[in-house]
Design an enzyme around this catalytic site. Structure first.
Site, PDB file in Angstrom:
ATOM      1  N   HIS A   5       0.833  -1.200   0.000  1.00 19.97           N
ATOM      2  CA  HIS A   5       0.000   0.000   0.000  1.00 19.97           C
ATOM      3  C   HIS A   5       0.869   1.252   0.000  1.00 19.97           C
ATOM      4  O   HIS A   5       0.623   2.198  -0.747  1.00 19.97           O
ATOM      5  CB  HIS A   5      -0.911   0.000   1.235  1.00 19.97           C
ATOM      6  N   ASP A 100      -5.421   5.753   1.054  1.00 19.14           N
ATOM      7  CA  ASP A 100      -5.556   4.295   1.052  1.00 19.14           C
ATOM      8  C   ASP A 100      -7.027   3.936   1.242  1.00 19.14           C
ATOM      9  O   ASP A 100      -7.674   4.364   2.200  1.00 19.14           O
ATOM     10  CB  ASP A 100      -4.707   3.728   2.197  1.00 19.14           C
TER      11      ASP A 100
END
Length: 392
Positions: A5, A100
């Site tokens: 991520h 995210d």
């Protein structure tokens, strides 16, 4: 956030910076990016969070980690973004925040501060669609919960064929209410504050799923992947090791070892940076490799087996007695591998994978066939669709 991520959240800004846009990266102190490994022009600002033990413990499941991260980073992210907004001149407004897509607290905070939000999803469009449908499917009786008969796990899921009930997103150790609560928080944040969804995928493999996702969310869905190819090209001037960040130091000695093998002869085995198996399954994997008769490169990272205590967190789990003697001439075991370079190596044949989306994309891009062993989350969806695609 996981290493994959954080890499992807800095890959996109790197591309935007190269086009003349000013970019500031707000990041956690934990697993913080190294500015030296990224193009000049990016500003890095830590949010100075305090993470509880369950957010980083190898014994915590992924859902526990995500809930703990959202709770711990909510106020620090909000404060850091508010400070950034106050420091800007009127002609230098923040155009948007790329957040995210698992961080529902950060999406909410950015929206409440008046900043347009793009949610970055690092799973596939198919997996994200199925994730959003979990509460509805639970209410319809399709989610495995206590009391479900085992045979129902093989029933097809209406609207989502060829998926079976067993393929739907789940996390071992978490009950259905916990999973649905997290998914509802993500879905609510997306629908309430997000201007669009950015996905690490591409039209050639997910055109239909992208179209359905846009329709269901009434939001644009931008397919910008595979992001690891963008990351590799932006890092072409750096040393090979710099192109791939990880929580673990890769053993680059496996590359000259691969050089000594014929093309397509080595089985590569890795369950990624988070997936764990129990001791029985780990031993079955080991003896399967031992008795396969083929050369193999096996990533056995610290924390690969569930239930290993913190005292053993830095050491890989012990191998079954007699395994090394039987396989010493054929196999190589490493704590971590430079996966992109391994998959691109001519000696690699199949890839035994947990079917994480990043690993799946990397394998697809190199034309490497996969032996799938999903463990949790979106991996079951990806594994099923990979099998169907391979057989089509």
């Amino acid at each position: 956030m996981t290493t994959s991520h954080s890499q992807q959240l800095t890959t996109l800004p790197s591309r935007r910076s190269s086009r003349g846009l000013g970019v500031t990266v707000l990041h956690t102190d934990f697993n913080a990016p190294d500015p030296a490994r990224h193009p000049a022009g990016l500003a890095f600002v830590p949010i100075h969070e305090t993470l509880p033990g369950e957010a980083t413990s190898p014994d915590s499941n992924i859902l526990t980690k995500l809930l703990a991260l959202n709770a711990a980073c909510d106020a620090p992210f909000r404060h850091a973004l508010a400070s950034l907004l106050r420091a800007r001149h009127r002609d230098d407004d923040v155009a948007c925040a790329v957040v995210d897509g698992q961080c529902f607290a950060a999406m909410r905070a950015a929206g409440e501060l008046g900043v347009p939000v793009l949610a970055l999803r690092t799973d596939s469009a198919a997996a994200f669609r199925k994730m959003l449908a979990i509460p509805r499917l639970r209410d319809a009786g399709y989610i495995p919960i206590k009391g479900n008969k085992k045979e129902k796990l093989d029933e097809p899921v209406p609207e989502f064929e060829p998926l079976r009930v067993r393929d739907l997103i789940r996390v071992e150790g978490s009950d259905t209410d916990e999973i649905c609560g997290f998914i509802t928080s993500v879905a609510d944040a997306v629908r309430a504050t997000v201007s669009g969804v950015v996905l690490n995928t591409f039209e050639a493999v997910e055109a239909s799923e992208l179209s359905k996702l846009q329709s269901e969310l009434s939001l644009p869905a931008f397919a910008v992947g595979p992001l690891h190819l963008l990351s590799s090209s932006s890092s072409s001037s750096q040393a090979p090791a710099a192109a791939e960040q990880s929580l673990h130091e890769p053993d680059r000695g496996c590359l000259p070892w691969l050089d000594g093998h014929p093309p397509r002869s080595v089985l590569y085995v890795s369950l990624g940076s988070l997936a764990c198996v129990d001791r029985v399954l780990f031993d079955e994997m080991a003896w399967g490799l031992a008795r396969s008769g083929v050369p193999f490169l096996w990533v056995v990272r610290p924390g690969s087996i569930t239930g290993v205590g913190d005292d053993d967190a830095e050491a890989p789990p012990p191998l079954p007695e007699g395994f090394e003697e039987e396989t010493r001439a054929r196999g190589r075991i490493v704590k971590w591998a430079p996966q992109r370079e391994v998959l691109a190596h001519q000696a690699i044949g199949p890839f035994w994978t947990h079917c994480g989306w990043n690993s799946t994309l990397e394998s697809m891009c190199e034309g490497v066939p996969m032996l799938v062993q999903p463990c949790f989350g979106d991996q079951m969806v990806t594994a099923r669709l990979s099998i169907i695609t391979a057989c089509a």
